[in-house]
Design an enzyme around this catalytic site. Structure first.
Site, mmCIF file in Angstrom:
data_model
loop_
_atom_site.group_PDB
_atom_site.id
_atom_site.type_symbol
_atom_site.label_atom_id
_atom_site.label_comp_id
_atom_site.label_asym_id
_atom_site.label_seq_id
_atom_site.Cartn_x
_atom_site.Cartn_y
_atom_site.Cartn_z
ATOM 1 N N CYS A 227 -4.271 -43.684 -20.873
ATOM 2 C CA CYS A 227 -3.206 -43.560 -21.877
ATOM 3 C C CYS A 227 -2.806 -44.914 -22.435
ATOM 4 O O CYS A 227 -2.575 -45.056 -23.630
ATOM 5 C CB CYS A 227 -1.953 -42.944 -21.265
ATOM 6 S SG CYS A 227 -2.262 -41.591 -20.169
ATOM 7 N N ASP A 228 -2.654 -45.881 -21.571
ATOM 8 C CA ASP A 228 -1.947 -47.096 -21.954
ATOM 9 C C ASP A 228 -2.828 -48.335 -22.031
ATOM 10 O O ASP A 228 -2.387 -49.384 -22.496
ATOM 11 C CB ASP A 228 -0.789 -47.348 -20.976
ATOM 12 C CG ASP A 228 0.128 -46.131 -20.874
ATOM 13 O OD1 ASP A 228 0.180 -45.363 -21.840
ATOM 14 O OD2 ASP A 228 0.748 -45.953 -19.825
ATOM 15 N N CYS B 147 -1.361 -44.781 -15.846
ATOM 16 C CA CYS B 147 -2.452 -44.077 -16.544
ATOM 17 C C CYS B 147 -3.207 -45.055 -17.435
ATOM 18 O O CYS B 147 -2.744 -45.395 -18.529
ATOM 19 C CB CYS B 147 -1.883 -42.927 -17.371
ATOM 20 S SG CYS B 147 -3.119 -42.013 -18.311
#
Lengths: 306, 105
Positions: free
Chosen positions: A136-137, A133
């Site tokens: 997200c990261d 992701c």
């Protein structure tokens, strides 16, 4: 035991739409989602191809708008994971980790999940450099060098997102050309931070406590190399989510549920909608259509049989 | 509601807590963090008195996530006596998290 006219399993766009249509029709439903509603949309930074939002919309904002439709209705929300479906002639029993319910019809909307690469080191470094992701990261890799693995729409789109954050992206693709949309291909090839490595697969993730590199293999020449990077993002396609389907429910070779164009499956009273269906085009827009179609046909089935 | 902890309160609220503490490292823009948020709230209620459940916003608190090598969110870490007992990353199911807690507590 609670009994429903229809049980919707899954809270992504298809499940939300199916719930909306059945609630508006006055049908008693239960709605199952193990996490917050949204499914893969929550993993998507921006949705640029859903009609009505010409400027694009963030994944979670779109889901907030979807679920707001359901606020006016009272219905049972079951925050649990379906584990088993049992056929009892005129109804189905669905078992969860903490309860069991009965329903005359089922609409399966369990969706799909990102496929893992399945190479050594992947699980060990998941969350320690290996990610699925970018939204997200990506921020944890600001100013660093990363690799993206894949060649479809998602791999291209996420690489473009990451290029705003990281210093360099090696895009590793096993073929000699991309499959993703031309719009993204052109942007990726023009992006000075993205270096495409064609005809190459990742064979192992290596590191100490954190990921430090990927072992690569050129599929044409067989030559192997080590690429030093801090982060690796895997975008190689989708697997069906669920895994609790009864043997009588017909699926394709990958495990996606076969339906006709009315979302009817091989089991009477069981419908499937969204990414869990065996189909080619997996989009928010198609999931929404599937959900409406499944709800309409579940309603017709209830009227005819009960 | 699970309480928020910060870099400043982490030692007192988590490391020196008498009870085991489950920390949810999250950020407002992170979809999977939003996905798992209701599950974390339910755990806080179900395990009240047995463990503390708290959340740390990694945007506002860079030091603690970096100390624990967090490179993906959501990451949930179960601390006991100042030590990391268990760690899990991603939007995992409630059943998985309950298993993780009951194995250790």
């Amino acid at each position: 035991m609670k009994e429903y006219e229809s049980l919707i399993i899954g809270g992504g766009p298809s499940g939300i739409t199916a719930a909306l249509y059945l609630l508006r029709a006055g049908i008693k439903i239960g709605w199952v989602e193990k996490l917050a509603p949204g499914g893969q949309v929550l993993l998507t930074e921006a949705i640029d191809n859903y009609p009505g939002f010409p400027q694009g919309i963030k994944g979670y904002e779109l889901i907030d708008k979807f679920t707001a439709h359901l606020d006016q209705f009272e219905f049972d929300k079951i925050r649990d994971e379906a584990l088993e479906i049992k056929d009892r002639q005129d109804k189905y029993l669905v078992r969860f980790s903490e309860s069991e319910v009965a329903a005359r019809t089922l609409i399966i909307c369990t969706g799909a999940q990102w496929r893992k690469l399945g190479v050594p080191g992947e699980n060990k470094y998941s969350g320690r450099g290996v990610s699925y992701c970018a939204v997200c990261d990506g921020n944890f890799f600001r100013g660093q060098e990363v690799a993206c693995i894949g060649g479809g729409d998602t791999a291209l789109e996420e690489s473009l997102y990451l290029s705003k954050l990281v210093s360099k992206i090696y895009l590793i693709h096993r073929r000699d050309a991309f499959r993703g949309a031309r719009l993204y291909q052109d942007k990726v090839l023009k992006d000075p931070k993205i270096e495409v490595i064609y005809n190459t697969i990742a064979t192992e993730f290596v590191g100490d406590t954190d990921l430090t590199g990927i072992k690569l293999k050129d599929v044409k020449t067989g030559s192997q190399s080590l690429l030093n990077i801090n982060g690796a993002f895997v975008f190689i396609g989708l697997d069906p989510a669920g895994g609790f389907f009864p043997a009588d429910l017909e699926t394709d070779s990958q495990g996606f549920i076969k339906t006709d164009h009315e979302m009817v499956t091989s089991m009477p009273g069981v419908f499937a909608a969204g990414d869990i269906r065996s189909k080619y085009c997996r989009q928010v827009s198609t999931a929404v259509g599937d959900g409406a179609t499944a709800a309409y046909n579940a309603q017709a089935y209830l009227e005819k049989n009960f | 509601m699970a309480n928020q902890v910060t870099d400043n309160t982490f030692e007192a609220d988590v490391l020196k807590c008498d009870l085991p503490v489950l920390v949810d490292f999250w950020a407002p823009w992170c979809g999977p963090c939003r996905a798992i948020a209701p599950v974390v709230e339910e755990l806080a209620q179900e395990y009240a008195g047995q463990i503390h459940v708290v959340k740390m916003n990694v945007d506002e608190n860079p030091n603690t996530p970096s100390k624990y090598g967090i490179r993906a969110i959501p990451t949930l870490i179960l601390f006991q006596g100042g030590e990391v007992m268990e760690q899990v990353t991603g939007a995992v199911s409630k059943a998985n998290l309950k298993q993780m807690i009951s194995d250790k507590v």
